[in-house]
Design an enzyme around this catalytic site. Structure first.
Site, PDB file in Angstrom:
ATOM      1  N   SER A  67     132.667  15.010  29.777  1.00  0.00           N
ATOM      2  CA  SER A  67     131.314  15.073  29.241  1.00  0.00           C
ATOM      3  C   SER A  67     131.224  14.903  27.731  1.00  0.00           C
ATOM      4  O   SER A  67     131.511  13.832  27.216  1.00  0.00           O
ATOM      5  CB  SER A  67     130.684  16.392  29.699  1.00  0.00           C
ATOM      6  OG  SER A  67     129.315  16.387  29.448  1.00  0.00           O
ATOM      7  N   ASP A 284     128.493  11.859  29.607  1.00  0.00           N
ATOM      8  CA  ASP A 284     128.382  11.586  31.042  1.00  0.00           C
ATOM      9  C   ASP A 284     126.930  11.697  31.508  1.00  0.00           C
ATOM     10  O   ASP A 284     126.655  11.797  32.702  1.00  0.00           O
ATOM     11  CB  ASP A 284     129.294  12.505  31.860  1.00  0.00           C
ATOM     12  CG  ASP A 284     128.918  13.963  31.723  1.00  0.00           C
ATOM     13  OD1 ASP A 284     128.211  14.319  30.751  1.00  0.00           O
ATOM     14  OD2 ASP A 284     129.322  14.771  32.583  1.00  0.00           O
ATOM     15  N   ASP A 286     124.607  14.039  31.335  1.00  0.00           N
ATOM     16  CA  ASP A 286     123.970  15.203  31.937  1.00  0.00           C
ATOM     17  C   ASP A 286     123.219  16.035  30.896  1.00  0.00           C
ATOM     18  O   ASP A 286     122.715  17.106  31.208  1.00  0.00           O
ATOM     19  CB  ASP A 286     124.960  16.060  32.763  1.00  0.00           C
ATOM     20  CG  ASP A 286     126.105  16.614  31.949  1.00  0.00           C
ATOM     21  OD1 ASP A 286     126.138  16.412  30.718  1.00  0.00           O
ATOM     22  OD2 ASP A 286     126.981  17.267  32.561  1.00  0.00           O
ATOM     23  N   ALA A 384     119.632  24.868  25.334  1.00  0.00           N
ATOM     24  CA  ALA A 384     119.155  24.223  24.112  1.00  0.00           C
ATOM     25  C   ALA A 384     119.869  22.885  23.911  1.00  0.00           C
ATOM     26  O   ALA A 384     119.301  21.941  23.353  1.00  0.00           O
ATOM     27  CB  ALA A 384     119.392  25.131  22.917  1.00  0.00           C
ATOM     28  N   ASN A 385     121.113  22.779  24.402  1.00  0.00           N
ATOM     29  CA  ASN A 385     121.880  21.545  24.213  1.00  0.00           C
ATOM     30  C   ASN A 385     121.380  20.382  25.077  1.00  0.00           C
ATOM     31  O   ASN A 385     121.940  19.292  25.040  1.00  0.00           O
ATOM     32  CB  ASN A 385     123.378  21.789  24.438  1.00  0.00           C
ATOM     33  CG  ASN A 385     123.708  22.232  25.857  1.00  0.00           C
ATOM     34  OD1 ASN A 385     122.959  21.988  26.795  1.00  0.00           O
ATOM     35  ND2 ASN A 385     124.850  22.897  26.027  1.00  0.00           N
ATOM     36  N   GLY A 517     133.826  27.460  27.134  1.00  0.00           N
ATOM     37  CA  GLY A 517     134.487  27.205  28.420  1.00  0.00           C
ATOM     38  C   GLY A 517     134.865  25.743  28.558  1.00  0.00           C
ATOM     39  O   GLY A 517     135.299  25.310  29.623  1.00  0.00           O
ATOM     40  N   THR A 518     134.679  24.964  27.494  1.00  0.00           N
ATOM     41  CA  THR A 518     135.034  23.544  27.584  1.00  0.00           C
ATOM     42  C   THR A 518     135.934  23.083  26.445  1.00  0.00           C
ATOM     43  O   THR A 518     136.494  21.992  26.502  1.00  0.00           O
ATOM     44  CB  THR A 518     133.773  22.645  27.564  1.00  0.00           C
ATOM     45  OG1 THR A 518     133.078  22.863  26.340  1.00  0.00           O
ATOM     46  CG2 THR A 518     132.848  22.922  28.723  1.00  0.00           C
TER      47      THR A 518
HETATM   48  C1  G16 Z   1     129.066  21.959  29.828  1.00  0.00           C
HETATM   49  C2  G16 Z   1     128.220  22.817  30.722  1.00  0.00           C
HETATM   50  C3  G16 Z   1     127.033  23.344  29.953  1.00  0.00           C
HETATM   51  C4  G16 Z   1     127.504  24.065  28.695  1.00  0.00           C
HETATM   52  C5  G16 Z   1     128.438  23.169  27.878  1.00  0.00           C
HETATM   53  C6  G16 Z   1     129.081  23.879  26.725  1.00  0.00           C
HETATM   54  O1  G16 Z   1     128.309  20.863  29.398  1.00  0.00           O
HETATM   55  O2  G16 Z   1     127.790  22.034  31.812  1.00  0.00           O
HETATM   56  O3  G16 Z   1     126.345  24.237  30.798  1.00  0.00           O
HETATM   57  O4  G16 Z   1     126.420  24.422  27.902  1.00  0.00           O
HETATM   58  O5  G16 Z   1     129.483  22.693  28.698  1.00  0.00           O
HETATM   59  O6  G16 Z   1     129.830  24.934  27.240  1.00  0.00           O
HETATM   60  P1  G16 Z   1     130.789  25.807  26.336  1.00  0.00           P
HETATM   61  O7  G16 Z   1     129.931  26.311  25.214  1.00  0.00           O
HETATM   62  O8  G16 Z   1     131.277  26.877  27.250  1.00  0.00           O
HETATM   63  O9  G16 Z   1     131.856  24.900  25.800  1.00  0.00           O
HETATM   64  P2  G16 Z   1     128.891  19.398  29.418  1.00  0.00           P
HETATM   65  O10 G16 Z   1     127.727  18.547  29.029  1.00  0.00           O
HETATM   66  O11 G16 Z   1     130.029  19.363  28.430  1.00  0.00           O
HETATM   67  O12 G16 Z   1     129.349  19.215  30.827  1.00  0.00           O
END
Ligand code: G16
Length: 551
Positions: A67, A284, A286, A384-385, A517-518
């Site tokens: 993403s 991606d 979304d 918000a993102n 988490g990413t």
């Molecule tokens: C993903 C999740 C979103 C989240 C974002 C950032 O987005 O689908 O719900 O807001 O990660 O998450 P974090 O702050 O835990 O890194 P995407 O667009 O990267 O798939």
């Protein structure tokens, strides 16, 4: 598990050894890491998807994407039969198999899980997994690893649907399991038809107001831009100029995440675009944010996910009100709820509450927001993102279908009839499986035309409180444990008190920290009455995070 299956698993998994010393976690939206570390994980997620398909007797989705992350990263996530995210109940098992050190321990985990979950590997339904990927160069080889994982479960079929946006894959999984046509072509057909329907329903008095048909879209150099470039010629009433649809580096100085966090123009935009309505997708597709370029500057006025949510909420509330005015139909009090996270700008939450809406906060991650939104007849969720959608309950939709039919025969073309058919068209346009930048963009465009609003007018719905987001690199981000929808830190002990003491120094100060988490960072979000104050609060809290976590 029979001997043949055991041997197949042992043999295939020996071809995909996990990288030494790497611990992965399913995270906010699946596994994400540098692509070179992911072959083994993707292979194992292939096995997981096949097991989930057998257990549910349904088609499951597997998407290879990271993403918004940089192009050298990749990731993998599963779409459940509803098209939503993998059930959270399976996430611990996903973590366990991804981190199993060798084929024998992987086999042991699988054996135990299959027994515990009563998954019938022989004689039951065969696994069917739809496999999609975004445009990342590492995607093709990871798809092959996923196929190996899926097919090493006896009878497992991997259906490669190629390069898609993440929401398209989720949409297809949902459609397949509902027994309706589920190709990419059908996806476009559905969104173009419902968009045209909404546009044809626009009140004439609004059609020539402040809004024009020109829109410029930043495609993040990813799959969304590529798809929109092909789709745009089928969209009547809208003239779209797509930029960044594949020539540059994915997500580098472009895309919704960059635009929302940095609040500057993406690559390929400049002062000559000042005043024009612009939108940005992420890698991606979304996520979606809007912006307008300020004159003689690379700065923008950001119209983020909170404002998209507010626009949707206003429109839906109005359609429900018009429908409610109808006295001679069986009435149905539809519940309308709004779901946000702690990142929602404080001004947006206040605005939505003033509209009389019920606003609920959940932790970050579509999986949490989606689950909450599904509790309403109409549940609107947005981060918000720019990640969000609108969910409609089956009960409400079948009531709406009936009323629409009734109105079509008794008062065709009346305001009530239009409101009912508008709501039905929104439910078909907006992706019911997951947040979707392409369908979200078309809904924004249709509503702006309905309202007769320019992007500037839309942006004036309320004034955002100044905010700042920072990323902090720490030794181990999992040491941060949060509570209360991520608004407080529970551990390490003492850090929340230090943050609170800092917040108390600022007018309208609000600040929280949470582990991403990413990405391998801790995120800091701060809000205050001026930009300088928000920046200063964020920086002070970043220093606190370092003090507590840099050891
Ligand atoms: C993903 C999740 C979103 C989240 C974002 C950032 O987005 O689908 O719900 O807001 O990660 O998450 P974090 O702050 O835990 O890194 P995407 O667009 O990267 O798939």
């Amino acid at each position: 598990m029979n001997q043949q299956q055991r041997s197949a698993l042992l043999h295939s998994s020996s071809l995909f050894p996990p990288p030494p010393g790497v611990k992965l976690s399913y995270g906010t939206a699946g596994f994400r890491a540098d692509a070179s570390l992911l072959e083994s994980t993707v292979f194992r997620v292939g096995i997981l998807a096949a097991l989930r398909s057998i257990q549910t007797g349904s088609v499951i989705g597997l998407m290879i994407t990271a993403s918004h992350n940089q192009v050298s990263d990749n990731g993998v996530k599963i779409a459940d039969p509803s098209g939503g995210m993998l059930t959270q109940l399976w996430e611990p098992f996903a973590d366990a198999i991804a981190n199993a050190p060798d084929p024998n321990s992987l086999l042991q985990l699988l054996d135990d899980f299959v027994k515990k979950e009563n998954i019938t590997l022989e004689g039951g339904p065969a696994a069917r997994v739809l496999l999609g990927r975004d445009t990342r160069p590492s995607g093709a080889s990871l798809v092959e690893a996923a196929k190996q994982g899926i097919t090493c479960i006896t009878g497992g079929t991997a259906i490669d649907v190629g390069v898609l946006t993440t929401p398209q894959l989720h949409w297809m999984v949902r459609a397949k399991n509902k027994g309706v046509e589920a190709s990419e072509h059908h996806y476009y057909d559905q969104i173009v038809t419902s968009f045209s329907y909404l546009m044809d329903n626009i009140p004439r008095e609004n059609s020539s107001k402040d809004v024009n048909d020109k829109l410029i879209v930043d495609g993040a150099d990813g799959v969304g831009g590529e798809k929109l470039e092909k789709l745009k010629s089928s969209l009547k009433y809208l003239s779209i100029d797509v930029r960044n649809y594949g020539d540059g580096v994915l997500n580098e100085g472009v895309g919704a995440d960059y635009v929302q966090k940095e609040k500057v123009v993406p690559r390929g935009f400049g002062p000559s675009d000042a005043g024009i309505r612009c939108a940005s997708l992420d890698g991606d597709a979304d996520r979606l944010v809007y912006f307008s370029v300020l004159s003689n500057s690379n700065k923008i006025d950001l119209v983020d996910g909170d404002k998209i949510l507010s626009l949707f909420a206003l429109f839906l509330k109005e359609q429900l009100r018009i429908l409610d005015d109808k006295a001679n139909t069986s009435s149905y009090k539809a519940s309308l709820g709004v779901v946000q996270t702690a990142y929602a700008n404080g001004a947006s939450t206040e605005y939505l509450k003033q509209l009389g809406l019920e606003v609920v906060l959940t932790p970050t991650g579509v999986k949490y927001l989606h689950e909450k939104a599904a509790e309403y007849d109409i549940g609107i969720y947005f981060e918000a993102n720019g990640h969000g959608t609108i969910l409609f309950s089956e009960t409400f939709l079948s009531w709406l279908e009936n009323i629409n039919n009734e109105l079509s025969s008794t008062s065709k073309g009346s305001d009530q009839h239009k409101a009912a058919s508008n709501l039905l068209a929104v439910s078909k346009l907006i992706n019911q499986a997951v947040g979707d930048a392409l369908s979200g963009l078309l809904l924004v465009e249709a509503i702006l035309q309905h309202m007769g609003w320019s992007i500037q007018k839309w942006n004036e719905l309320y004034q955002d409180l100044p905010s700042r987001q920072l990323k902090v690199k720490v030794v181990d981000r999992t040491a941060v444990i949060t509570g209360n929808a991520e608004t407080v830190v529970v551990s390490p002990v003492g850090i929340q008190e230090a943050i609170d003491a800092e917040i108390a120094k600022y007018t309208k100060g609000r600040c929280f920290v949470r582990p991403s988490g990413t990405e391998d960072v801790v995120r800091v979000y701060a809000e205050a009455s001026t930009q300088e104050a928000a920046d200063s609060l964020a920086h002070s809290v970043m220093v606190i995070v370092h003090q507590f976590l840099w050891f």
